[in-house]
Scaffold this motif. Structure first.
Motif, PDB file in Angstrom:
ATOM      1  N   MET A   1      -2.996  -5.782  -7.466  1.00 48.17           N
ATOM      2  CA  MET A   1      -2.212  -5.224  -8.559  1.00 48.17           C
ATOM      3  C   MET A   1      -3.132  -4.871  -9.717  1.00 48.17           C
ATOM      4  N   LEU A   2      -2.965  -3.698 -10.264  1.00 44.95           N
ATOM      5  CA  LEU A   2      -3.766  -3.282 -11.396  1.00 44.95           C
ATOM      6  C   LEU A   2      -3.066  -3.659 -12.687  1.00 44.95           C
ATOM      7  N   GLY A   3      -3.795  -4.295 -13.582  1.00 46.61           N
ATOM      8  CA  GLY A   3      -3.220  -4.708 -14.847  1.00 46.61           C
ATOM      9  C   GLY A   3      -3.306  -3.617 -15.883  1.00 46.61           C
ATOM     10  N   PRO A   4      -2.728  -3.835 -17.077  1.00 43.87           N
ATOM     11  CA  PRO A   4      -2.713  -2.823 -18.124  1.00 43.87           C
ATOM     12  C   PRO A   4      -4.102  -2.476 -18.631  1.00 43.87           C
ATOM     13  N   ALA A   5      -5.043  -3.381 -18.496  1.00 37.11           N
ATOM     14  CA  ALA A   5      -6.408  -3.113 -18.951  1.00 37.11           C
ATOM     15  C   ALA A   5      -7.291  -2.604 -17.818  1.00 37.11           C
ATOM     16  N   GLY A   6      -6.684  -2.324 -16.635  1.00 37.91           N
ATOM     17  CA  GLY A   6      -7.440  -1.816 -15.510  1.00 37.91           C
ATOM     18  C   GLY A   6      -8.027  -2.891 -14.629  1.00 37.91           C
ATOM     19  N   GLU A   7      -7.689  -4.156 -14.857  1.00 37.81           N
ATOM     20  CA  GLU A   7      -8.220  -5.224 -14.022  1.00 37.81           C
ATOM     21  C   GLU A   7      -7.673  -5.092 -12.601  1.00 37.81           C
ATOM     22  N   ARG A   8      -8.457  -5.514 -11.638  1.00 34.71           N
ATOM     23  CA  ARG A   8      -8.095  -5.276 -10.231  1.00 34.71           C
ATOM     24  C   ARG A   8      -6.825  -6.002  -9.849  1.00 34.71           C
ATOM     25  N   PHE A   9      -6.670  -7.246 -10.244  1.00 33.49           N
ATOM     26  CA  PHE A   9      -5.483  -8.000  -9.885  1.00 33.49           C
ATOM     27  C   PHE A   9      -4.905  -8.699 -11.114  1.00 33.49           C
ATOM     28  N   THR A  10      -3.588  -8.647 -11.265  1.00 33.99           N
ATOM     29  CA  THR A  10      -2.941  -9.506 -12.248  1.00 33.99           C
ATOM     30  C   THR A  10      -2.450 -10.771 -11.551  1.00 33.99           C
ATOM     31  N   GLU A  11      -2.317 -10.685 -10.221  1.00 33.16           N
ATOM     32  CA  GLU A  11      -1.942 -11.868  -9.449  1.00 33.16           C
ATOM     33  C   GLU A  11      -2.415 -11.681  -8.017  1.00 33.16           C
ATOM     34  N   ASN A  12      -3.045 -12.690  -7.476  1.00 36.19           N
ATOM     35  CA  ASN A  12      -3.568 -12.632  -6.117  1.00 36.19           C
ATOM     36  C   ASN A  12      -3.127 -13.896  -5.405  1.00 36.19           C
ATOM     37  N   ARG A  13      -2.148 -13.770  -4.529  1.00 41.32           N
ATOM     38  CA  ARG A  13      -1.563 -14.938  -3.872  1.00 41.32           C
ATOM     39  C   ARG A  13      -1.628 -14.797  -2.367  1.00 41.32           C
ATOM     40  N   SER A  14      -1.770 -15.922  -1.697  1.00 37.76           N
ATOM     41  CA  SER A  14      -1.685 -15.987  -0.245  1.00 37.76           C
ATOM     42  C   SER A  14      -0.467 -16.822   0.104  1.00 37.76           C
ATOM     43  N   VAL A  15       0.408 -16.292   0.944  1.00 41.51           N
ATOM     44  CA  VAL A  15       1.665 -16.963   1.272  1.00 41.51           C
ATOM     45  C   VAL A  15       1.676 -17.289   2.757  1.00 41.51           C
ATOM     46  N   ASP A  16       1.887 -18.549   3.087  1.00 44.89           N
ATOM     47  CA  ASP A  16       1.966 -19.004   4.478  1.00 44.89           C
ATOM     48  C   ASP A  16       3.292 -19.715   4.700  1.00 44.89           C
ATOM     49  N   GLY A  17       3.688 -19.808   5.971  1.00 45.12           N
ATOM     50  CA  GLY A  17       4.928 -20.511   6.301  1.00 45.12           C
ATOM     51  C   GLY A  17       5.751 -19.738   7.298  1.00 45.12           C
ATOM     52  N   SER A  18       7.021 -20.087   7.408  1.00 52.81           N
ATOM     53  CA  SER A  18       7.917 -19.380   8.309  1.00 52.81           C
ATOM     54  C   SER A  18       8.182 -17.981   7.775  1.00 52.81           C
ATOM     55  N   ILE A  19       8.623 -17.088   8.651  1.00 53.48           N
ATOM     56  CA  ILE A  19       8.890 -15.718   8.226  1.00 53.48           C
ATOM     57  C   ILE A  19       9.959 -15.657   7.132  1.00 53.48           C
ATOM     58  N   PRO A  20      11.094 -16.374   7.229  1.00 51.66           N
ATOM     59  CA  PRO A  20      12.061 -16.344   6.124  1.00 51.66           C
ATOM     60  C   PRO A  20      11.450 -16.806   4.807  1.00 51.66           C
ATOM     61  N   PHE A  21      10.613 -17.854   4.849  1.00 48.95           N
ATOM     62  CA  PHE A  21       9.983 -18.344   3.619  1.00 48.95           C
ATOM     63  C   PHE A  21       9.013 -17.323   3.059  1.00 48.95           C
ATOM     64  N   ILE A  22       8.180 -16.724   3.932  1.00 44.02           N
ATOM     65  CA  ILE A  22       7.201 -15.734   3.479  1.00 44.02           C
ATOM     66  C   ILE A  22       7.905 -14.563   2.802  1.00 44.02           C
TER      67      ILE A  22
END
Length: 338
Positions: A1-22
């Protein structure tokens, strides 16, 4: 995700688990980074997310269900990237079987490399009580329909041997200016799919029956034919060719185009003829669009386009609400040069 100042990520998350949870967790994270916009519908104001939640859920489920789970691809992830102008969801593995990227969600042809997983998810409840996969092969169709109902552009799909990408533009076809243009065309109501198709043709798209289905989510070819025929009979579009080669576009003499290519009159302001006639038709106390049409003899399309051009140049100002019958237009007083 690009932030307002041009930063590459405003949030970088890895999500694991069951498909409904993901799916549920990804939707929650995306909504946390999305804006809400207000849509005026009649006397009501409706707050909507930038992307319909149903689109997010169906796209994520589609990516997780149809991804490549072979040994070669197990180290690869489903990637979700949000940019200021688009949302991109990418999964390992291209389309499987006799499915063409150009007709996804339009024809009844379906194919899945993970049939056992798909069957399990048809009996697995999501957090809202519905099944994760309620109807096999309907995910892309639901995405197209939901985007059309939100007045947004259809998704763009890219298929390669190693990956499949779904891209969702973050803007609506039916913005305020487009709605005003549609309102100037005809007093009779238009369906949401007809509105979307007209705006796309206005943007230069040459429409066919299959393109109409792909763009609007309307699956029934007979419904598409009926809606296109209605637009032709009302003089809003032109039909060229027959049967398999039939195409549709805005009339070649459409006033929208005429105003753009109209030869300028010889005046200091260098106005087009239609703009000059509209300026001459404005009264000192302000005039409505219908009054301008009556005084100038121009069609609604021509008055709409001329007023838009004059307002952009700062020569005309509007009072009242843009889509209201009480909206009036008047000249902007010009300060003489010293």
């Amino acid at each position: 995700m690009l932030g307002p100042a041009g930063e590459r990520f405003t949030e970088n998350r890895s999500v694991d688990g069951s498909i409904p949870f993901i799916v549920n967790e990804c939707v929650r994270i995306l909504k946390r980074n999305m804006k809400r916009r207000s849509i005026i519908s009649g006397i009501f104001r409706i707050d909507e997310w930038e992307y319909p939640e149903e689109v997010l859920r169906e796209a994520l489920v589609n990516a997780l269900v149809h991804r490549d789970y072979s040994d070669f691809a197990r180290g690869m992830q489903v990637q979700v990237e949000m940019y200021p102008d688009r949302l991109v969801i990418r999964n390992p593995g291209g389309l499987y079987g006799p499915v063409d990227v150009g007709v996804l969600g339009i024809t009844g042809v379906t194919s899945s490399r993970n049939k056992a997983l798909l069957k399990i998810l048809e009996d697995t409840p999501y957090f809202d009580g519905h099944m994760v996969c309620e109807n096999r092969g309907s995910g892309i169709t639901r995405i197209r329909i939901a985007l059309t109902e939100a007045g947004m552009e259809p998704p763009h799909f890219t298929d390669s041997v190693s990956s499949f990408t779904a891209e969702f533009p973050n803007h609506t076809l039916l913005d305020q200016e487009a709605l005003e243009w549609l309102q100037s065309l005809d007093n009779r109501p238009l369906s949401r799919s007809q509105m979307s198709a007209l705006v796309m043709m206005r943007n230069g798209v040459v429409m066919t029956n299959s393109a109409y289905r792909a763009s609007t989510g309307v699956q029934d070819s007979r419904t598409v034919t009926r809606e296109l025929r209605d637009l032709v009979e009302r003089g809003l579009i032109e039909q060229e060719g027959t049967r398999g080669t039939t195409t549709y576009r805005l009339p070649s003499n459409d006033p929208l185009q005429t105003e753009q290519t109209d030869e300028p009159v010889t005046t200091d302001d260098d106005l087009t003829r239609n703009s000059a006639r509209v300026m001459a038709g404005l009264s000192a106390e302000g005039s409505s669009r219908s009054e301008i049409e009556e005084r100038t003899g121009l069609k609604p399309h021509q008055v709409f386009r001329a007023l838009k051009a004059l307002r952009e140049r700062g020569l005309v100002e509007m009072t009242g609400q843009p889509r209201s019958r009480t909206a009036r237009y008047r000249r902007v007083p010009q300060i003489p040069e010293a």
